[in-house]
Design an enzyme around this catalytic site. Structure first.
Site, PDB file in Angstrom:
ATOM      1  N   ALA A  15       0.839  -1.205   0.000  1.00 47.52           N
ATOM      2  CA  ALA A  15       0.000   0.000   0.000  1.00 47.52           C
ATOM      3  C   ALA A  15       0.873   1.254   0.000  1.00 47.52           C
ATOM      4  CB  ALA A  15      -0.936  -0.002   1.205  1.00 47.52           C
ATOM      5  N   GLU A  34      10.113   3.726   6.759  1.00 47.12           N
ATOM      6  CA  GLU A  34       9.902   2.316   7.102  1.00 47.12           C
ATOM      7  C   GLU A  34      10.670   1.975   8.373  1.00 47.12           C
ATOM      8  OE1 GLU A  34       8.124  -0.520   6.094  1.00 47.12           O
ATOM      9  OE2 GLU A  34       9.173  -1.263   7.872  1.00 47.12           O
ATOM     10  N   VAL A 156       7.838   6.301  12.287  1.00 45.12           N
ATOM     11  CA  VAL A 156       7.038   7.482  12.586  1.00 45.12           C
ATOM     12  C   VAL A 156       6.444   7.255  13.962  1.00 45.12           C
ATOM     13  CG1 VAL A 156       4.920   8.708  11.991  1.00 45.12           C
ATOM     14  CG2 VAL A 156       6.546   8.065  10.186  1.00 45.12           C
ATOM     15  N   HIS A 242      -5.454 -18.206   9.269  1.00 45.29           N
ATOM     16  CA  HIS A 242      -5.265 -18.898   7.989  1.00 45.29           C
ATOM     17  C   HIS A 242      -5.183 -20.386   8.277  1.00 45.29           C
ATOM     18  CE1 HIS A 242      -3.612 -20.265   4.214  1.00 45.29           C
ATOM     19  NE2 HIS A 242      -3.796 -19.070   3.685  1.00 45.29           N
ATOM     20  N   SER A 254       0.590 -21.669   0.810  1.00 46.00           N
ATOM     21  CA  SER A 254      -0.339 -20.897  -0.028  1.00 46.00           C
ATOM     22  C   SER A 254      -1.598 -21.665  -0.396  1.00 46.00           C
ATOM     23  CB  SER A 254       0.369 -20.482  -1.316  1.00 46.00           C
ATOM     24  OG  SER A 254      -0.555 -19.892  -2.194  1.00 46.00           O
ATOM     25  N   GLU A 255      -2.674 -20.902  -0.425  1.00 48.72           N
ATOM     26  CA  GLU A 255      -3.963 -21.421  -0.867  1.00 48.72           C
ATOM     27  C   GLU A 255      -3.898 -21.886  -2.323  1.00 48.72           C
ATOM     28  OE1 GLU A 255      -6.512 -18.659   0.978  1.00 48.72           O
ATOM     29  OE2 GLU A 255      -8.226 -19.246  -0.240  1.00 48.72           O
ATOM     30  N   ARG A 258      -4.038 -25.676  -2.824  1.00 50.85           N
ATOM     31  CA  ARG A 258      -5.410 -26.229  -2.898  1.00 50.85           C
ATOM     32  C   ARG A 258      -6.096 -25.764  -4.175  1.00 50.85           C
ATOM     33  NH1 ARG A 258      -7.765 -23.728   1.980  1.00 50.85           N
ATOM     34  NH2 ARG A 258      -5.703 -22.808   2.243  1.00 50.85           N
ATOM     35  N   ARG A 279     -11.486 -19.117   4.503  1.00 43.69           N
ATOM     36  CA  ARG A 279     -10.440 -19.394   5.489  1.00 43.69           C
ATOM     37  C   ARG A 279     -10.991 -19.612   6.892  1.00 43.69           C
ATOM     38  NH1 ARG A 279      -5.957 -14.995   3.338  1.00 43.69           N
ATOM     39  NH2 ARG A 279      -5.288 -16.289   1.594  1.00 43.69           N
ATOM     40  N   HIS A 382      -3.415 -14.537  10.806  1.00 37.11           N
ATOM     41  CA  HIS A 382      -2.943 -14.168   9.476  1.00 37.11           C
ATOM     42  C   HIS A 382      -3.269 -12.748   9.042  1.00 37.11           C
ATOM     43  CE1 HIS A 382      -1.523 -14.744   5.469  1.00 37.11           C
ATOM     44  NE2 HIS A 382      -2.717 -14.624   4.922  1.00 37.11           N
ATOM     45  N   HIS A 383      -4.441 -12.254   9.417  1.00 33.73           N
ATOM     46  CA  HIS A 383      -4.842 -10.946   8.890  1.00 33.73           C
ATOM     47  C   HIS A 383      -5.799 -10.291   9.874  1.00 33.73           C
ATOM     48  CE1 HIS A 383      -5.401  -8.222   5.353  1.00 33.73           C
ATOM     49  NE2 HIS A 383      -6.548  -7.960   5.953  1.00 33.73           N
ATOM     50  N   ARG A 422     -11.404 -12.006   5.291  1.00 34.85           N
ATOM     51  CA  ARG A 422     -10.840 -11.570   4.012  1.00 34.85           C
ATOM     52  C   ARG A 422     -10.587 -12.764   3.105  1.00 34.85           C
ATOM     53  NH1 ARG A 422      -6.126 -11.858   1.853  1.00 34.85           N
ATOM     54  NH2 ARG A 422      -5.011 -12.284   3.806  1.00 34.85           N
ATOM     55  N   ALA A 427      -6.375  -9.080  -0.351  1.00 32.85           N
ATOM     56  CA  ALA A 427      -5.508  -8.118   0.350  1.00 32.85           C
ATOM     57  C   ALA A 427      -4.564  -7.440  -0.635  1.00 32.85           C
ATOM     58  CB  ALA A 427      -4.712  -8.792   1.454  1.00 32.85           C
TER      59      ALA A 427
HETATM   60  P1  ADP Z   1       0.094  -3.361   3.607  1.00 35.17           P
HETATM   61  O1  ADP Z   1      -0.112  -4.762   3.122  1.00 35.17           O
HETATM   62  O2  ADP Z   1      -1.131  -2.739   4.130  1.00 35.17           O
HETATM   63  O3  ADP Z   1       0.860  -2.527   2.635  1.00 35.17           O
HETATM   64  P2  ADP Z   1       2.463  -4.247   5.054  1.00 35.17           P
HETATM   65  O4  ADP Z   1       2.429  -5.055   6.288  1.00 35.17           O
HETATM   66  O5  ADP Z   1       2.878  -4.918   3.803  1.00 35.17           O
HETATM   67  O6  ADP Z   1       1.047  -3.520   4.906  1.00 35.17           O
HETATM   68  O7  ADP Z   1       3.464  -3.024   5.261  1.00 35.17           O
HETATM   69  C1  ADP Z   1       3.379  -2.142   6.346  1.00 35.17           C
HETATM   70  C2  ADP Z   1       4.766  -1.618   6.656  1.00 35.17           C
HETATM   71  O8  ADP Z   1       4.682  -0.530   7.557  1.00 35.17           O
HETATM   72  C3  ADP Z   1       5.687  -2.642   7.285  1.00 35.17           C
HETATM   73  O9  ADP Z   1       6.868  -2.748   6.539  1.00 35.17           O
HETATM   74  C4  ADP Z   1       5.941  -2.082   8.693  1.00 35.17           C
HETATM   75  O10 ADP Z   1       7.216  -2.407   9.186  1.00 35.17           O
HETATM   76  C5  ADP Z   1       5.786  -0.596   8.462  1.00 35.17           C
HETATM   77  N1  ADP Z   1       5.457   0.191   9.658  1.00 35.17           N
HETATM   78  C6  ADP Z   1       4.564  -0.116  10.629  1.00 35.17           C
HETATM   79  N2  ADP Z   1       4.494   0.846  11.563  1.00 35.17           N
HETATM   80  C7  ADP Z   1       5.380   1.811  11.196  1.00 35.17           C
HETATM   81  C8  ADP Z   1       5.780   3.066  11.744  1.00 35.17           C
HETATM   82  N3  ADP Z   1       5.233   3.551  12.874  1.00 35.17           N
HETATM   83  N4  ADP Z   1       6.731   3.785  11.096  1.00 35.17           N
HETATM   84  C9  ADP Z   1       7.274   3.321   9.950  1.00 35.17           C
HETATM   85  N5  ADP Z   1       6.941   2.157   9.387  1.00 35.17           N
HETATM   86  C10 ADP Z   1       6.005   1.394   9.985  1.00 35.17           C
END
Ligand code: ADP
Length: 449
Positions: A15, A34, A156, A242, A254-255, A258, A279, A382-383, A422, A427
């Site tokens: 995302a 990140e 952050v 899951h 992985s699904e 199946r 699931r 899992h989610h 989900r 996702a």
């Molecule tokens: P999505 O599938 O919604 O994109 P992901 O789990 O793949 O979510 O990615 C979310 C990312 O955000 C992870 O790499 C996680 O380490 C990072 N993350 C979570 N909290 C923070 C934060 N407070 N500051 C920076 N990065 C963060």
């Protein structure tokens, strides 16, 4: 003075990367933050693929599908709890999200299915490899090509809010240095909280002691960040387990195995449920077995079509044998029961009707080509379907359903789209669809101000 960007993206999963690329392509200056040492979040572990209906790649393969059916099956799979507006936007934008990736060299033109979907609409890389790694490496290529700034090992820890709007973030760097970054828009794409067992158990005491398939950064911190500036939350107790997780390593099987034609067999050597159900239901059926685990059983025909199967063999998860009888013996299973189970299932494939459990999809081929393979599995967390509230433009909403200006959220941090369960493949679709939308909205706001 402090650093300044149009858009700060928190999190480098699917995302976040989609939002960053889209915002950049609309002329915004973008910073990705990140907290982990590597890019990709939990998305990098995604295995099945990306669901979408009425795509070009379905048409090429002659697959008849409709957005309406995709909507209805996602809603049914979610126990009718999905937010209808968000789900409509999701289904409507899915084919364009497939094209958005294709235009950036990320081709998901092989198609399979997952539990709860009646049509082949799970798009994945042509070579049948797992979608997550392919998606992240493709998006990282795009991020690098554009020279988008990325700070790793940096979290952050506060969203700055002044005069009724978001105006930046506070970062904590690898050196434990606190840093302020000004921004016109902040996109929170921090993923879910499956790896925060205290938070999981707070909402779902029954999940105490369950393993999780998620990376350790999935701690739900983004939800708290947004709650501090007033965000509402929804469906926090809707947590998906899951059904098929290798328990020693917490590795998800992985699904698509199946979906490629594998079955689930108990320690007694019997099928016990429709393997292609959703699931939540398949997990419940496994937990209800006396051993609380089962085996995924498949043959050489299924293995040859799934890159993932070779990976599982490489990781030592797979018990293989030249005959079904030998496989049963290796698993300590009654081989008479197991042979009867295979024979009966193969008969269902032949007549394309599952008399026992009503499996209607992926009755692809008889399981009769040696060697034969089995992986022992049980469910894992899992989610997390719950999360912060947004509108269909990914603007974060407060408890009174009002927009919090400058705050956007996309991906697993958001609640409501998937309702109570989900569907596999939804996702990855979610993160690209709403990630690009968040990037668009964030760039638009930066341009306006
Ligand atoms: P999505 O599938 O919604 O994109 P992901 O789990 O793949 O979510 O990615 C979310 C990312 O955000 C992870 O790499 C996680 O380490 C990072 N993350 C979570 N909290 C923070 C934060 N407070 N500051 C920076 N990065 C963060």
């Amino acid at each position: 003075g402090p650093k300044r960007y149009d858009v700060v993206v928190v999190g480098s999963g699917g995302a976040g990367l989609a939002a960053a690329i889209q915002a950049h392509d609309e002329g915004a200056s973008v910073l990705i933050v990140e907290k982990m040492p590597t890019i990709g979040g939990n998305t990098i572990k995604a295995s099945a693929g990306m669901n979408a209906a009425e795509t070009r790649f379905q048409r090429v393969k002659g697959i008849q599908d409709s957005k309406e059916l995709f909507y209805q099956e996602s809603l049914k799979g979610g126990g009718n709890k999905n937010n209808p507006e968000l789900l409509h936007r999701f289904v409507e934008n899915a084919p364009e999200a497939i094209e958005w990736l294709a235009r950036r060299g990320i081709m998901l033109n092989d198609i399979t299915t997952t539990g709860g979907m009646s049509i082949d609409r799970t798009h994945r890389p042509r070579d049948g490899s797992a979608v997550g790694g392919y998606l992240i490496s493709g998006m990282v290529r795009n991020v690098n090509k554009r020279g988008i700034d990325v700070m790793l090992d940096t979290s952050v820890d506060d969203i700055l809010f002044e005069q009724g709007e978001v105006c930046g973030v506070r970062l904590l760097t690898e050196e434990q240095e606190s840093l302020t970054v000004q921004a016109k828009s902040v996109v929170v794409a921090t993923g879910g909280f499956s790896a925060n067992s205290a938070m999981v158990v707070k909402y779902r005491p029954d999940l105490e002691g369950f393993v999780t398939t998620n990376h350790k950064g999935a701690t739900g911190g983004g939800i708290a960040l947004l709650e501090r500036i007033g965000a509402g939350t929804v469906d926090m107790g809707e947590i998906q387990i899951h059904p098929t997780v290798e328990q020693n390593t917490s590795y998800l099987i992985s699904e698509s195995i199946r979906g490629g034609g594998a079955i689930l067999v108990s320690q007694q050597g019997n099928r016990f449920f429709n393997e292609m159900s959703t699931r939540d239901k398949v997990s419940a059926a496994i937990i209800a077995l006396p051993e609380h685990y089962a085996y995924i059983v498949f043959d050489e025909h299924v293995r040859a079509k799934n890159k993932a199967a070779d990976e599982y063999i490489g990781r030592g998860f797979v018990t293989s044998a030249s005959s079904p009888r030998e496989l049963a013996d290796k698993l300590g299973m009654d081989h008479h029961a197991f042979l009867a189970t295979l024979e009966r299932y193969n008969g269902f494939v032949e007549k394309q009707h599952d008399d026992d459990f009503g499996r209607t999809t992926a009755l692809r081929a008889p399981i009769n080509e040696g060697p034969f393979h089995a992986i022992q599995i049980a469910p894992g967390v899992h989610h997390t379907m719950g999360g912060v509230t947004i509108n269909t433009e990914t603007e974060v909403l407060n408890a009174a359903q009002q927009v919090i200006p400058g705050a956007y959220a996309a991906g697993e941090v958001v609640g409501g789209i998937h309702g109570g369960n989900r569907i596999g493949g939804n996702a990855v679709a979610d993160i690209i669809i709403f990630g690009t939308l968040a990037g668009h909205q964030a760039a638009l706001r930066a341009k306006r101000s």
